[in-house]
Design an enzyme around this catalytic site. Sequence first.
Site, mmCIF file in Angstrom:
data_model
loop_
_atom_site.group_PDB
_atom_site.id
_atom_site.type_symbol
_atom_site.label_atom_id
_atom_site.label_comp_id
_atom_site.label_asym_id
_atom_site.label_seq_id
_atom_site.Cartn_x
_atom_site.Cartn_y
_atom_site.Cartn_z
ATOM 1 N N ASN A 132 60.864 -16.559 100.454
ATOM 2 C CA ASN A 132 61.999 -16.244 99.611
ATOM 3 C C ASN A 132 62.027 -14.741 99.343
ATOM 4 O O ASN A 132 61.089 -14.227 98.738
ATOM 5 C CB ASN A 132 61.887 -16.998 98.273
ATOM 6 C CG ASN A 132 63.094 -16.815 97.381
ATOM 7 O OD1 ASN A 132 64.203 -16.595 97.861
ATOM 8 N ND2 ASN A 132 62.884 -16.890 96.079
ATOM 9 N N ASP A 145 59.305 -10.624 89.417
ATOM 10 C CA ASP A 145 59.196 -10.986 90.834
ATOM 11 C C ASP A 145 58.955 -12.475 91.014
ATOM 12 O O ASP A 145 58.150 -13.080 90.313
ATOM 13 C CB ASP A 145 58.068 -10.209 91.490
ATOM 14 C CG ASP A 145 57.947 -10.535 92.960
ATOM 15 O OD1 ASP A 145 58.986 -10.769 93.601
ATOM 16 O OD2 ASP A 145 56.814 -10.583 93.465
ATOM 17 N N HIS A 178 63.334 -8.388 92.373
ATOM 18 C CA HIS A 178 63.416 -9.422 93.406
ATOM 19 C C HIS A 178 64.903 -9.657 93.656
ATOM 20 O O HIS A 178 65.551 -10.374 92.904
ATOM 21 C CB HIS A 178 62.724 -10.697 92.912
ATOM 22 C CG HIS A 178 62.773 -11.838 93.873
ATOM 23 N ND1 HIS A 178 61.657 -12.290 94.542
ATOM 24 C CD2 HIS A 178 63.786 -12.632 94.276
ATOM 25 C CE1 HIS A 178 61.993 -13.309 95.308
ATOM 26 N NE2 HIS A 178 63.286 -13.545 95.155
ATOM 27 N N ASP A 234 54.242 -8.458 100.367
ATOM 28 C CA ASP A 234 54.537 -9.650 99.567
ATOM 29 C C ASP A 234 53.476 -10.718 99.847
ATOM 30 O O ASP A 234 53.784 -11.895 100.049
ATOM 31 C CB ASP A 234 55.951 -10.179 99.849
ATOM 32 C CG ASP A 234 56.380 -11.270 98.864
ATOM 33 O OD1 ASP A 234 55.688 -11.464 97.843
ATOM 34 O OD2 ASP A 234 57.408 -11.936 99.125
#
Length: 475
Positions: free
Chosen positions: A307, A185, A211, A334
Amino acid sequence: MLTLRNITVWNTGEAIDLVVPETDGARFLRDEGAVSEGEVDATGLTLAPGFADPHVHFRDPGQTYKESMVSGAAAAASGGYTNVLIMPNTVPAMDGVTITDPTRAGAAEVLGRGFDDVIDFLQHYEPAHDVSLPVRYDLCVCASKGRAGREATDPEDWRWYMRGVAEGEKDSFQLAHPVTAISDDGSAVTPETLDDVLRVAKETGLLLIEHCEHHDTGAVNDGPVSRELGVPGIPEDTELRIVSRDIAKSRETSVHIHFQHVSTAISFDAIRKAKAEGLPITCETAPHYLALSDEALLEYGTLAKMNPPLRSEADRRATIEAIEDGTVDLLATDHAPHTLEEKERGFLEAPNGIIGLECAYGVCHKVLVDGGHISDARLIELMAVAPSRLMGHDPADIAAMLADSAHTGGRRTFDLGTVEHPESTDLVVLDTKTTWTVDPERFHSKARNTPFGGWDVTGRPLATIIGSKLVFSRL
């Protein structure tokens, strides 16, 4: 003892009296003025399984000036979370490799506590630091050594830390914080390591968390906003390329791949088709992709830089549609702490990410429930039931546990001191109607990097219960 009178069970609508016999003194946190004992009129409040988040960054070891296990756990409890999965982009990376160079960044924190790898350090964080954390946590191991993307990690470096392996030889802390997933990730698994990583995931049975986005240039979503800002853009197909690649690999290997923070309509279309095909694919999105489009960059600047980047308004609407039709399996934050000084470096230099644990429920409730897209119960499924199951845990089945409860004054009493497995009963008390203003200065996290400061949102966790004991209260 705390008794909540006339609280409503989230999925049955039954009004009950909840008795919480103990406060976990070692872990207990509360907002100013909150109660931890006595009787509370809980009319209008909701009792649900504790939230779970399979996507958090606590920056410990290596970047504890941003967040630590202590502050991250406090943020989780404040947000109603009872279980989280810690991502492997620690410093050093969580790859199970023995640390031999004491001059490496973050190495002193691990070695100084008597451990020689990050997994062992995090499994024993509580006794090593003489703290008790108010959240359960699992660990996610790196897909590649050092998260460098050049060589897949060797299971022999970390297999022993997995759930179900050599359990008779482990202490209680190792059993409580197993390695349950594999990921790089922060970046997608690289082409040169993908086949080996898939082989490792299949061999060990670990969930591969991907990811699903990769770019070498760009800082924000490619489009009118990036051009107005004069900042290089990231095309939306950077996400689709990873999603399509990994769907093909899942079809080939039958490995379960879970896609993180999906953000584009074209990616959701690909995932929708893969699920219809019966492939073992799941996905999540995050509150910011529901609440914000890339136009938010014009208002919030780098506080809205992340992101994958915030996408177009059309993609934001497609994300909500993917929740409505079930393409999205769960919501994850996240949670990515950074200092405000780091965030002030400008779009090209500022790090990606925002914090999310303490306002996720309110933001999602405002967008999804108040917006008429889903019900209160469906939001609880997305934030509690589905993520718990993805992580291999059983969410509390309140209705089943109530089956033998006694009736008092026309209501059943749910006494957590008498349930069959009190040690595994994790719950959250929610006020689904309250309106409150997000104030990052009152967060329990060390970090303040959120674009949601000053937002008026609805719905808030009021109490968090782990192992039948109260660990957080704002009642």
